[in-house]
Write a protein that holds these residues in place. Sequence first.
Motif, short mmCIF file in Angstrom:
data_model
loop_
_atom_site.label_atom_id
_atom_site.label_comp_id
_atom_site.label_asym_id
_atom_site.label_seq_id
_atom_site.Cartn_x
_atom_site.Cartn_y
_atom_site.Cartn_z
N UNK A 1 0.84 -1.18 0.00
CA UNK A 1 0.00 0.00 0.00
C UNK A 1 0.89 1.25 0.00
N UNK A 2 0.61 2.17 -0.90
CA UNK A 2 1.36 3.41 -1.02
C UNK A 2 0.80 4.44 -0.04
N UNK A 3 1.71 5.09 0.70
CA UNK A 3 1.32 6.14 1.64
C UNK A 3 2.15 7.38 1.36
N UNK A 4 1.53 8.54 1.46
CA UNK A 4 2.23 9.82 1.45
C UNK A 4 1.94 10.45 2.80
N UNK A 5 2.99 10.81 3.52
CA UNK A 5 2.74 11.37 4.85
C UNK A 5 3.86 12.30 5.28
N UNK A 6 3.53 13.14 6.25
CA UNK A 6 4.52 14.03 6.84
C UNK A 6 5.35 13.21 7.83
N UNK A 7 6.64 13.52 7.89
CA UNK A 7 7.54 12.81 8.80
C UNK A 7 7.77 13.70 10.02
N UNK A 8 7.41 13.22 11.22
CA UNK A 8 7.65 14.02 12.42
C UNK A 8 9.15 14.35 12.57
N UNK A 35 7.03 9.33 0.50
CA UNK A 35 6.19 8.36 -0.19
C UNK A 35 6.72 6.99 0.21
N UNK A 36 5.85 6.17 0.78
CA UNK A 36 6.23 4.83 1.24
C UNK A 36 5.41 3.77 0.55
N UNK A 37 6.06 2.65 0.24
CA UNK A 37 5.39 1.43 -0.18
C UNK A 37 5.82 0.40 0.86
N UNK A 38 4.99 0.21 1.86
CA UNK A 38 5.40 -0.61 3.01
C UNK A 38 6.50 0.13 3.75
N UNK A 39 7.68 -0.48 3.84
CA UNK A 39 8.80 0.20 4.48
C UNK A 39 9.78 0.76 3.44
N UNK A 40 9.47 0.59 2.16
CA UNK A 40 10.33 1.06 1.08
C UNK A 40 10.02 2.52 0.75
#
Length: 128
Positions: A1-8, A35-40
Amino acid sequence: MIELKEVPQENQEKVKIFCDVNNIPFDGGAISHIVLDGSNVLGISQLKVENGIAEILIIFVKKEFRNMGFGDGLLKMQINYCYRNSISFIKVKKGINDRFFRRVGFVEEGEYLVLDVQAFYTNLKCKQ
């Protein structure tokens, strides 16, 4: 699953490693999106805010994942961050993929391309 998120701020190590591996600059004090695909990690962006103006330091997506909308997603996360935090303008140095930024609405101002964040949201045309 692809995620886009802010990194604290306290979890910037993954961004730093990605930057080191891909030979791109890293700013530990910047706001980072990923942008993450799992831990990648597939891509990152960094935004520096000083005196109420944001500057895009980098938007980088691994070559094999380009032209999939991840760069657009990272840029829109940066614009949204600015909007949520009442930052009126975003700038990026000219010569860093100018066409990419102009397509979204950045305009030339001296050595920078600049986006008026409020105008961006006011002029946003939603497809129905």
